[in-house]
Design a protein around this motif. Structure first.
Motif, short mmCIF file in Angstrom:
data_model
loop_
_atom_site.label_atom_id
_atom_site.label_comp_id
_atom_site.label_asym_id
_atom_site.label_seq_id
_atom_site.Cartn_x
_atom_site.Cartn_y
_atom_site.Cartn_z
N ARG A 1 -14.50 1.73 6.26
CA ARG A 1 -15.46 1.53 5.17
C ARG A 1 -14.84 1.52 3.77
N ARG A 2 -13.65 2.03 3.62
CA ARG A 2 -13.04 2.12 2.29
C ARG A 2 -11.73 1.35 2.17
N VAL A 3 -10.85 1.50 3.15
CA VAL A 3 -9.53 0.86 3.06
C VAL A 3 -9.62 -0.65 2.87
N PRO A 4 -10.46 -1.39 3.65
CA PRO A 4 -10.54 -2.85 3.45
C PRO A 4 -10.99 -3.23 2.04
N LEU A 5 -11.93 -2.46 1.47
CA LEU A 5 -12.40 -2.76 0.12
C LEU A 5 -11.29 -2.58 -0.91
N ILE A 6 -10.55 -1.47 -0.78
CA ILE A 6 -9.43 -1.22 -1.69
C ILE A 6 -8.36 -2.29 -1.52
N GLN A 7 -8.06 -2.60 -0.25
CA GLN A 7 -7.04 -3.60 0.04
C GLN A 7 -7.40 -4.96 -0.56
N HIS A 8 -8.65 -5.37 -0.37
CA HIS A 8 -9.09 -6.66 -0.89
C HIS A 8 -9.02 -6.70 -2.41
N TYR A 9 -9.48 -5.64 -3.05
CA TYR A 9 -9.50 -5.60 -4.51
C TYR A 9 -8.08 -5.62 -5.08
N GLU A 10 -7.23 -4.74 -4.58
CA GLU A 10 -5.87 -4.65 -5.12
C GLU A 10 -5.04 -5.90 -4.81
N ASP A 11 -5.25 -6.49 -3.64
CA ASP A 11 -4.53 -7.72 -3.31
C ASP A 11 -4.96 -8.87 -4.21
N SER A 12 -6.24 -8.88 -4.61
CA SER A 12 -6.71 -9.92 -5.52
C SER A 12 -6.02 -9.80 -6.88
N ILE A 13 -5.75 -8.57 -7.30
CA ILE A 13 -5.00 -8.37 -8.55
C ILE A 13 -3.57 -8.86 -8.40
N ASN A 14 -2.99 -8.58 -7.24
CA ASN A 14 -1.62 -9.05 -7.00
C ASN A 14 -1.55 -10.58 -7.03
N ARG A 15 -2.56 -11.21 -6.46
CA ARG A 15 -2.56 -12.69 -6.48
C ARG A 15 -2.71 -13.21 -7.90
N THR A 16 -3.53 -12.54 -8.71
CA THR A 16 -3.69 -12.94 -10.10
C THR A 16 -2.38 -12.81 -10.86
N LEU A 17 -1.65 -11.75 -10.54
CA LEU A 17 -0.35 -11.50 -11.18
C LEU A 17 0.78 -12.25 -10.50
N LYS A 18 0.42 -13.04 -9.47
CA LYS A 18 1.38 -13.84 -8.70
C LYS A 18 2.44 -12.95 -8.05
N LYS A 19 1.95 -11.84 -7.48
CA LYS A 19 2.82 -10.96 -6.71
C LYS A 19 2.55 -11.16 -5.23
N ASP A 20 3.61 -11.35 -4.47
CA ASP A 20 3.44 -11.61 -3.04
C ASP A 20 3.28 -10.33 -2.22
N LYS A 21 3.67 -9.19 -2.78
CA LYS A 21 3.64 -7.95 -2.02
C LYS A 21 2.21 -7.51 -1.75
N GLU A 22 1.98 -7.10 -0.50
CA GLU A 22 0.68 -6.57 -0.12
C GLU A 22 0.54 -5.13 -0.63
N PHE A 23 -0.63 -4.80 -1.14
CA PHE A 23 -0.83 -3.46 -1.68
C PHE A 23 -0.93 -2.44 -0.56
N ASP A 24 -0.23 -1.31 -0.72
CA ASP A 24 -0.27 -0.23 0.27
C ASP A 24 -1.37 0.75 -0.12
N VAL A 25 -2.37 0.87 0.72
CA VAL A 25 -3.49 1.78 0.46
C VAL A 25 -3.09 3.19 0.91
N GLY A 26 -3.07 4.13 -0.03
CA GLY A 26 -2.72 5.50 0.30
C GLY A 26 -3.78 6.15 1.17
N ARG A 27 -3.33 7.00 2.10
CA ARG A 27 -4.27 7.67 2.99
C ARG A 27 -4.27 9.18 2.86
#
Length: 233
Positions: free
Chosen positions: A62-88
Motif C-alpha cells: 500500500r505504500r512502497v509502490p506509491l513512493i516508488q512511482h513518485y520518486e521514479d517520476s522525479i528521476n525521469r524528470t531529472l533524466k536519471k536512470d537509477k531506480e529509487f530505493d525505497v527505505g524499509r
C-alpha cells in the motif's frame, strides 16, 4: 599435665572448622552475585511475529509502490536512470539507544520535568546535500526516516520540548506538535517574555515562560541508518 590425645585434637579441629563455615555462610547469602535477577514482564504492546509480517507486507503493497512511482517520476524528470530505493527500516546501535534514553532522562531531571511519552515521528530527508542554513550533510536524500523525541505533560497535554539555559539553570522549552516555537517560549523570539497563560499552569515553575534563555539543547534523535530491502528478497 596430660598431653591432649589425638582424639581430642580432632574434635577441637572439627568444631573450629564448623565455626569458620558458619561465620562465612551469611556472607555468601548476602553476596550480590548470588541474588536472582528480577524477571521483566513482557510489555502488553508486543505483537506476534505473524502480525508483524502482515503489517510489513501491508506497507509493501500500500505504500512502497506509491513512493516508488513518485520518486521514479522525479528521476525521469531529472533524466536519471537509477531506480529509487525505497527505505524499509531505520536502525540504531543498541548502545546509542541506551545512551539516548539516559541522556534525555538526565536533561529532563535537570529541568525538573518528567518525560511522559517518547514519540516516533515519520520523516523524510529533503533532496539536498546539506540541511538548510547548516553544514549538516544529508546522507539519504529523499529517503524516509524516523525521529525520536520525548514529551512532558503540563497536566493538560503532552508537549515536545528542548532544553535551554535560564537564570535558574536548565529549563524545558515547549514546542508544538510540528516542532514549531510556541510564542513566548522560544530562545530566538523577541517576545519570549510574553506568556501563553492558557497552556501553562502558574504552579509549575519549570514551564513558566523563562527570561533571557541562553542557547538550546535538542532532545530529538535522528541520523539512524536507513536500509532498503535487498532486491533479491
Amino acid at each position: 599435665m596430660k598431653r591432649p590425645t589425638t582424639l581430642s585434637i580432632k574434635i577441637a579441629l572439627f568444631f573450629a572448622l564448623t565455626a569458620i563455615v558458619s561465620c562465612n555462610q551469611p556472607q555468601k547469602e548476602n553476596d550480590p552475585k548470588n541474588e536472582k535477577p528480577t524477571v521483566v514482564k513482557a510489555p502488553a504492546q508486543l505483537i506476534a511475529i505473524p502480525e508483524a509480517q502482515n503489517m510489513y507486507d501491508s506497507y509493501s503493497k500500500r505504500r512502497v509502490p506509491l513512493i516508488q512511482h513518485y520518486e521514479d517520476s522525479i528521476n525521469r524528470t531529472l533524466k536519471k536512470d537509477k531506480e529509487f530505493d525505497v527505505g524499509r527500516f531505520v536502525y540504531y546501535d543498541y548502545k546509542t539507544i541506551k545512551q539516548y534514553l539516559a541522556f534525555i532522562e538526565q536533561e529532563a531531571a535537570d529541568a525538573d520535568v518528567e518525560i511522559s511519552t517518547l514519540r516516533f515521528y515519520f520523516s523524510n530527508y529533503p533532496d539536498e546535500v546539506v540541511f538548510k542554513n547548516t553544514k549538516d550533510s544529508i546522507k539519504h536524500p529523499r529517503q524516509n526516516s524516523i525521529m525520536l523525541s520525548p514529551t512532558y505533560n503540563d497536566g493538560k497535554r503532552d508537549y515536545l520540548f528542548y532544553i535551554a539555559q535560564g537564570a535558574k539553570g536548565k529549563q524545558a522549552v515547549p514546542l508544538t506538535n510540528d516542532f514549531e516555537d510556541i510564542k513566548g517560549y522560544s530562545t530566538s523570539m523577541q517576545e519570549r517574555n510574553k506568556v501563553y497563560a492558557s497552556i501553562v499552569p502558574s504552579s509549575n515553575s519549570t514551564t513558566v515562560a523563562p527570561f533571557n534563555l541562553q542557547g538550546s539543547q535538542s532532545l530529538t534523535l535522528n541520523r539512524g541508518s536507513g536500509v532498503p530491502p535487498p532486491k533479491n528478497q
